[in-house]
Design a protein around this motif. Sequence first.
Motif: not given
Length: 232
Positions: A97-116, A120-124
Amino acid sequence: MTKASKKKKVVIEERYHGPLITDGVSLGYIKLLSWISLAFSFMAYFGTTYVDHIGIYKNLFIIFMFISGLAIPLSFFDRFIVRFKSFIYLFVSILVLILNIDITFAGLVMLVGKDEIYSGLALAYNLVALFILLFSTGLYSWYYLPKNQGKIWAFNRWETYGGKDNNKKKERLFNFGVAFVAVLLAPAILTGYIENVFGVFLGILMNFVFPALIVDGVQAARYVRKHPEYEE
């Protein structure tokens, strides 16, 4: 060996696992997963050091590093692992589960960038990832109910694709699939948004696949409680 002992051995060797994974979760996973989850959690924490001004992600990854770090020394004590099999299976599920969240966060950064990461997009993105995670967990858990054990998904059946008698159909489907993926990816490549596409892909894929291991680890913990004599 008596007939009773042979029958008992057969029973404990056949621990059921879900239809998506080839083999069930193993106790030995803790030896590798502890290091992997620690590494990914550290990289995620390091990435949030300069951009997470609120601190939610930063504190979350600190907790993840602590849990993963705790698993590392435990992984060196084989007697402890064998003695407390149920606990280790649950620990493996937590590490996945931890690894899953870590990789999901990496995907989030790839999508919205480090500053976002709090946009709202990050929340979605996080809500969709959470929905997929909960849905997949429920789906895989359903397959562990006694009445559903042994069922195989249609896409895992060779007969679904017609076997050897349906080669042309498979070829057309494969070609269509390649063309469809190309159509989806081409605009992203041409416009420079390929990183965003892969961010979404990571979020969907990881939260669909990893719950299979999480659920199997929990079910394995339940199984060894009922069958303490079980050995991998």
